[in-house]
Design a protein around this motif. Structure first.
Motif, PDB file in Angstrom:
ATOM      1  N   LEU A  11       0.827  -1.210   0.000  1.00 50.94           N
ATOM      2  CA  LEU A  11       0.000   0.000   0.000  1.00 50.94           C
ATOM      3  C   LEU A  11       0.863   1.262   0.000  1.00 50.94           C
ATOM      4  O   LEU A  11       0.531   2.256  -0.655  1.00 50.94           O
ATOM      5  N   ALA A  12       1.977   1.231   0.729  1.00 47.18           N
ATOM      6  CA  ALA A  12       2.866   2.392   0.744  1.00 47.18           C
ATOM      7  C   ALA A  12       3.466   2.635  -0.639  1.00 47.18           C
ATOM      8  O   ALA A  12       3.626   3.793  -1.068  1.00 47.18           O
ATOM      9  N   ALA A  13       3.788   1.551  -1.354  1.00 49.74           N
ATOM     10  CA  ALA A  13       4.335   1.702  -2.706  1.00 49.74           C
ATOM     11  C   ALA A  13       3.280   2.285  -3.648  1.00 49.74           C
ATOM     12  O   ALA A  13       3.611   3.099  -4.531  1.00 49.74           O
ATOM     13  N   LEU A  14       2.031   1.889  -3.484  1.00 55.86           N
ATOM     14  CA  LEU A  14       0.971   2.461  -4.306  1.00 55.86           C
ATOM     15  C   LEU A  14       0.839   3.963  -4.061  1.00 55.86           C
ATOM     16  O   LEU A  14       0.623   4.745  -5.001  1.00 55.86           O
ATOM     17  N   GLN A  15       0.981   4.373  -2.811  1.00 51.21           N
ATOM     18  CA  GLN A  15       0.918   5.796  -2.513  1.00 51.21           C
ATOM     19  C   GLN A  15       2.121   6.538  -3.087  1.00 51.21           C
ATOM     20  O   GLN A  15       1.996   7.667  -3.590  1.00 51.21           O
ATOM     21  N   ALA A  16       3.309   5.917  -3.034  1.00 53.49           N
ATOM     22  CA  ALA A  16       4.496   6.538  -3.635  1.00 53.49           C
ATOM     23  C   ALA A  16       4.316   6.696  -5.142  1.00 53.49           C
ATOM     24  O   ALA A  16       4.665   7.733  -5.723  1.00 53.49           O
ATOM     25  N   HIS A  17       3.766   5.684  -5.788  1.00 51.18           N
ATOM     26  CA  HIS A  17       3.511   5.768  -7.227  1.00 51.18           C
ATOM     27  C   HIS A  17       2.506   6.863  -7.530  1.00 51.18           C
ATOM     28  O   HIS A  17       2.647   7.609  -8.519  1.00 51.18           O
ATOM     29  N   GLY A  21       4.123  10.058  -7.640  1.00 50.99           N
ATOM     30  CA  GLY A  21       5.202  10.163  -8.613  1.00 50.99           C
ATOM     31  C   GLY A  21       6.575  10.025  -7.991  1.00 50.99           C
ATOM     32  O   GLY A  21       7.575  10.478  -8.563  1.00 50.99           O
ATOM     33  N   ASP A  22       6.644   9.374  -6.818  1.00 52.00           N
ATOM     34  CA  ASP A  22       7.895   9.236  -6.061  1.00 52.00           C
ATOM     35  C   ASP A  22       8.563   7.908  -6.424  1.00 52.00           C
ATOM     36  O   ASP A  22       8.442   6.910  -5.717  1.00 52.00           O
ATOM     37  N   GLN A  23       9.287   7.899  -7.517  1.00 52.40           N
ATOM     38  CA  GLN A  23       9.880   6.662  -8.022  1.00 52.40           C
ATOM     39  C   GLN A  23      10.962   6.125  -7.090  1.00 52.40           C
ATOM     40  O   GLN A  23      11.084   4.908  -6.907  1.00 52.40           O
ATOM     41  N   ALA A  24      11.748   6.998  -6.498  1.00 54.24           N
ATOM     42  CA  ALA A  24      12.845   6.555  -5.638  1.00 54.24           C
ATOM     43  C   ALA A  24      12.337   5.765  -4.441  1.00 54.24           C
ATOM     44  O   ALA A  24      12.869   4.705  -4.103  1.00 54.24           O
ATOM     45  N   HIS A  25      11.294   6.281  -3.803  1.00 57.47           N
ATOM     46  CA  HIS A  25      10.756   5.577  -2.643  1.00 57.47           C
ATOM     47  C   HIS A  25      10.019   4.311  -3.068  1.00 57.47           C
ATOM     48  O   HIS A  25      10.046   3.305  -2.338  1.00 57.47           O
ATOM     49  N   TRP A  26       9.366   4.333  -4.221  1.00 55.94           N
ATOM     50  CA  TRP A  26       8.737   3.108  -4.726  1.00 55.94           C
ATOM     51  C   TRP A  26       9.794   2.022  -4.900  1.00 55.94           C
ATOM     52  O   TRP A  26       9.591   0.869  -4.500  1.00 55.94           O
ATOM     53  N   GLU A  27      10.932   2.385  -5.491  1.00 51.26           N
ATOM     54  CA  GLU A  27      11.993   1.400  -5.722  1.00 51.26           C
ATOM     55  C   GLU A  27      12.620   0.923  -4.419  1.00 51.26           C
ATOM     56  O   GLU A  27      12.982  -0.253  -4.288  1.00 51.26           O
ATOM     57  N   GLU A  28      12.745   1.809  -3.449  1.00 49.56           N
ATOM     58  CA  GLU A  28      13.287   1.405  -2.151  1.00 49.56           C
ATOM     59  C   GLU A  28      12.383   0.364  -1.497  1.00 49.56           C
ATOM     60  O   GLU A  28      12.861  -0.649  -0.953  1.00 49.56           O
ATOM     61  N   ILE A  29      11.088   0.601  -1.540  1.00 49.79           N
ATOM     62  CA  ILE A  29      10.134  -0.354  -0.965  1.00 49.79           C
ATOM     63  C   ILE A  29      10.173  -1.668  -1.727  1.00 49.79           C
ATOM     64  O   ILE A  29      10.243  -2.756  -1.127  1.00 49.79           O
ATOM     65  N   LEU A  35      10.449   1.591   7.132  1.00 52.62           N
ATOM     66  CA  LEU A  35       9.990   2.074   5.827  1.00 52.62           C
ATOM     67  C   LEU A  35       8.536   2.528   5.886  1.00 52.62           C
ATOM     68  O   LEU A  35       8.164   3.530   5.271  1.00 52.62           O
ATOM     69  N   LEU A  36       7.707   1.793   6.611  1.00 52.72           N
ATOM     70  CA  LEU A  36       6.307   2.204   6.748  1.00 52.72           C
ATOM     71  C   LEU A  36       6.196   3.532   7.489  1.00 52.72           C
ATOM     72  O   LEU A  36       5.419   4.409   7.110  1.00 52.72           O
ATOM     73  N   GLU A  37       6.966   3.675   8.565  1.00 54.82           N
ATOM     74  CA  GLU A  37       6.928   4.919   9.328  1.00 54.82           C
ATOM     75  C   GLU A  37       7.404   6.097   8.489  1.00 54.82           C
ATOM     76  O   GLU A  37       6.919   7.224   8.644  1.00 54.82           O
ATOM     77  N   GLN A  38       8.319   5.825   7.563  1.00 57.38           N
ATOM     78  CA  GLN A  38       8.861   6.893   6.724  1.00 57.38           C
ATOM     79  C   GLN A  38       7.940   7.240   5.559  1.00 57.38           C
ATOM     80  O   GLN A  38       7.726   8.418   5.247  1.00 57.38           O
ATOM     81  N   HIS A  39       7.383   6.216   4.915  1.00 59.05           N
ATOM     82  CA  HIS A  39       6.686   6.435   3.643  1.00 59.05           C
ATOM     83  C   HIS A  39       5.164   6.400   3.744  1.00 59.05           C
ATOM     84  O   HIS A  39       4.478   6.860   2.830  1.00 59.05           O
ATOM     85  N   ASP A  40       4.612   5.828   4.821  1.00 56.58           N
ATOM     86  CA  ASP A  40       3.157   5.793   4.986  1.00 56.58           C
ATOM     87  C   ASP A  40       2.828   5.879   6.469  1.00 56.58           C
ATOM     88  O   ASP A  40       2.209   4.975   7.042  1.00 56.58           O
ATOM     89  N   PRO A  41       3.238   6.969   7.126  1.00 53.15           N
ATOM     90  CA  PRO A  41       3.138   7.040   8.596  1.00 53.15           C
ATOM     91  C   PRO A  41       1.719   7.037   9.127  1.00 53.15           C
ATOM     92  O   PRO A  41       1.509   6.734  10.310  1.00 53.15           O
TER      93      PRO A  41
END
Length: 540
Positions: free
Chosen positions: A159-165, A168-176, A192-198
Motif C-alpha cells: 500500500l505504501a508503494a501504491l501511494q508513492a507511485h 510520482g515518487d519513483q525513488a521511494h517506490w523502488e526502495e520499498i 519504511l512504513l513509518e517513513q513512507h506511509d506514517p
C-alpha cells in the motif's frame, strides 16, 4: 472493451470506475468490486477477468477506492468505505446500463468493502465477500496476541508503494520494492512504513498493542446486509479464515443463510473450480438460473469443506458440521519424561482418556529461531511436509500411537496447558500434523501461536491457544502429532524475552528463553467450526 466513468460522492470527491459491458443491448445485471490496488487489475490474481463475466451477461464495474488509483481524496483504509459504498450503489442504480440487480464480489480488502455500509443503505441483491473479516486485530493483523510480521509488513509496504507511485515518487517506490525482493523488509519494513506511509493502517496496527482488544476497531455490518444471499469463500491456508467463519456466524445469528466453502486455498492461490462456483451463485441470484445442486461445493446453502487429507469435498446440509453425527469430541493428553525435544518417539499424545504427566523444557535461541513453513501465516503458505523442522532439538514433539480406526478431525483445535519461562516474555508456536501410515512424511494440517509478554511469563499459568481451523480424515495406522516451538519466524516477530525491546527481527537485545511446559493437565481438543451465537449481535 471498457470505459471509465466518474461519480461524485456526497462530500464532493470524485471516484473513478472502469466499466466492462457485455455485447448487445442492455441493461444488464451488474457486478461491483471496489479495491485499492488499481481498477485495471480487477483482482485477477484470483478472480476471472471482467471480460469473462461479460461473456456471461454481466456488466462489471471495478472502482478505485478513495485515495487510490485515479480516485480523488486521501486513503485512510477501512473507515472510509461505508459512505463510499452507499454513494457508489446509488450511482450504479441510476445508470441506464444497470437493470437494477447488483451483486458485489472480491476478496480481502475487496471483500470488506462489500460489507461496510450505513444502516439505512439498501443492500445489494447478493454478495460474495471472500477471505476477509470485521475485527482489525483478530482478522487482519494479529493472532494469539502476536502481530502478523511477514504479512503485516508485506501488505503495508504494498500500500505504501501504491501511494508513492500516486505521488510520482519513483525513488521511494523502488526502495520499498527492493526491500520486498531481497527480504530486508523483515528487518527494515517497520521503518519504511513509518517513513513512507506514517498514517497508514498497517503501521497503525503494528504500533497498537496486540494484547489490548479494547483499543482495536471492530467493524459492523447492517443486519439487512447480513441477511442478503451471501457466498463465503475461504481457504484452509488463508490468514483471514477466522474472519470468514465469524462472518458466517454473524449472518446465521440474524437469520441469514450464507453458503460457506472452505477449500484448498492460500490467500492468493485458489482452487480452479472457485470461478464456476462464483458464476453459478451470481447467475442464480441475478439472472434467475436454477441453483446448482451437484458437483464441487454445491451452491445449496450450507457448509462445504475440502478434506485436507482425502482431497475431496464434503457438503453438510445443516449450517454447522458439528451438528452431524460423529464419534464425539476427541480429546488428547500429553506425556513426556523430558526428552520430547530430543527423541521424536519419547513425547506421547494420548487419546484414551488417560491423564497426562511430565514436563518438557524448550530452549528458544533467537540466533536460530524455528522457521515458519506452510500454514496460513508463513511466506510459504499452504500444505507442507514439516519433517525437517520437527527434527530440530528446539521443537517438542508429542505423537500418538497408530490409529486403530478412522478419525475425522473437523473444527478448531484448542490446546490448553500450563507454561512459564525464565524470561519475562515467550512465544508458543504450535503445529498439528498427520503422520501417514507407512510414510516418513509429516503432513502439517494446522498451526497457531500465542505470545506472552511481561512478568506473568515468569510464573506458571494456564495458557490457551487456538489453532487454525481444519477438516481432515485420518486413516487406520496414521498417527497424529503436536509440535511446539518458541518461534515461528517470520510469520510472527521474534519475542525478545522482555518488554524493554520490541518484537521484530532477531537483534542483540533478544534473549535465550527456556520455556517449561507442565503436562499433567495439558490437553488438546476440537471446538466446533462454527460457534453458537447466543446473546450476540452483529455489532458485538
Amino acid at each position: 472493451m471498457f470505459a471509465d466513468a466518474n461519480l461524485t460522492t456526497q462530500d464532493g470527491t470524485t471516484l473513478v470506475s472502469r466499466l466492462w459491458r457485455p455485447q448487445g443491448e442492455g441493461p444488464w445485471p451488474t457486478l461491483l468490486m471496489r479495491q485499492p490496488y488499481g481498477r485495471a487489475i480487477a483482482s485477477t490474481v484470483t478472480l476471472p477477468h471482467p471480460q469473462w463475466w461479460c461473456r456471461h451477461g454481466f456488466l462489471v464495474v471495478v472502482q478505485d477506492v478513495r485515495g487510490q488509483g485515479d480516485s480523488q481524496g486521501s486513503f485512510v483504509g477501512f473507515s472510509q468505505e461505508a459512505s463510499d459504498t452507499a454513494d457508489t450503489l446509488t450511482w450504479l442504480r441510476a445508470l441506464p446500463e444497470v437493470n437494477g440487480r447488483i451483486g458485489l464480489y472480491g476478496f480481502s480488502y475487496q471483500g470488506l468493502t462489500q460489507l461496510l455500509a450505513p444502516e439505512d443503505c439498501p443492500p445489494p441483491d447478493c454478495m460474495a465477500p471472500a477471505m476477509c473479516g470485521l475485527d482489525e486485530r483478530n482478522h487482519w493483523s494479529c493472532e494469539g496476541e502476536a502481530h502478523w510480521w511477514h504479512l503485516g509488513l508485506g501488505w503495508g509496504l504494498q500500500l505504501a508503494a501504491l501511494q508513492a507511485h500516486r505521488r510520482g515518487d519513483q525513488a521511494h517506490w523502488e526502495e520499498i520494492r527492493r526491500s520486498l525482493e531481497d527480504g530486508s523488509y523483515l528487518r527494515d519494513g517497520l521503518r519504511l512504513l513509518e517513513q513512507h506511509d506514517p498514517h497508514g493502517m498497517a503501521v497503525r496496527w503494528l504500533h497498537q498493542s496486540a494484547h489490548d482488544a479494547s483499543a482495536w476497531i471492530q467493524h459492523s455490518v447492517p443486519e439487512r446486509w447480513l441477511q442478503t444471499p451471501m457466498l463465503l469463500l475461504g481457504g484452509w491456508w488463508d490468514p483471514h479464515l477466522r474472519g470468514l467463519l465469524d462472518l458466517a456466524e454473524r449472518s446465521r445469528a440474524v437469520g441469514g443463510q450464507p453458503d460457506l466453502h472452505i477449500g484448498p486455498a492460500t490467500h492468493l492461490q485458489w482452487w480452479p473450480q472457485s470461478s464456476s462456483l462464483l458464476l453459478s451463485f451470481f447467475q442464480h441470484h441475478l439472472q434467475d438460473h436454477p441453483s446448482t445442486t451437484a458437483g464441487e461445493g454445491s451452491a445449496a446453502t450450507g457448509v462445504h469443506l475440502w478434506d485436507q487429507t482425502s482431497a475431496c469435498w464434503q457438503a453438510f446440509h445443516t449450517t454447522n458440521p458439528a451438528d452431524q453425527p460423529s464419534a464425539g469430541n476427541p480429546r488428547w493428553t500429553f506425556r513426556s519424561a523430558g526428552l520430547a525435544c530430543h527423541d521424536p518417539s519419547e513425547g506421547s499424545l494420548i487419546s484414551n482418556g488417560a491423564n497426562g504427566s511430565g514436563k518438557v523444557v524448550i530452549v528458544h535461541d533467537p540466533w536460530r529461531p524455528v522457521p515458519a513453513i506452510g500454514g496460513h501465516l508463513s511466506p510459504t503458505a499452504g500444505p507442507v511436509d514439516r519433517a525437517s523442522v520437527d527434527q530440530r532439538s528446539d521443537v517438542a514433539l508429542f505423537t500418538s500411537a497408530p490409529l486403530g480406526q478412522s478419525l475425522q478431525l473437523s473444527g478448531r483445535p484448542m490446546l490448553q496447558l500450563v507454561g512459564f519461562a525464565d524470561q519475562p516474555g515467550f512465544d508458543l508456536c504450535v503445529a498439528l500434523s498427520r503422520l501417514p501410515a507407512g510414510s516418513e512424511s509429516v503432513q502439517q494440517l494446522s498451526t497457531g501461536v500465542l505470545r506472552t509478554i511481561g512478568q506473568n511469563a515468569l510464573h506458571p499459568r494456564t495458557l490457551t491457544l487456538e489453532l487454525q481451523a481444519l477438516h481432515a480424515s485420518l486413516n487406520p495406522g496414521d498417527r497424529l502429532r503436536l509440535s511446539i516451538a518458541g518461534a515461528a519466524w517470520p510469520a510472527i516477530a521474534v519475542n525478545p524475552g522482555h518488554p524493554d525491546a520490541p518484537c521484530g527481527a532477531p537483534t542483540a537485545d533478544c534473549r535465550v528463553i527456556s520455556i517449561e511446559l507442565q503436562l499433567d493437565t495439558a490437553h488438546l481438543q476440537m471446538l466446533p467450526l462454527l460457534l453458537p451465537q447466543t446473546g450476540r449481535t452483529p455489532a458485538d
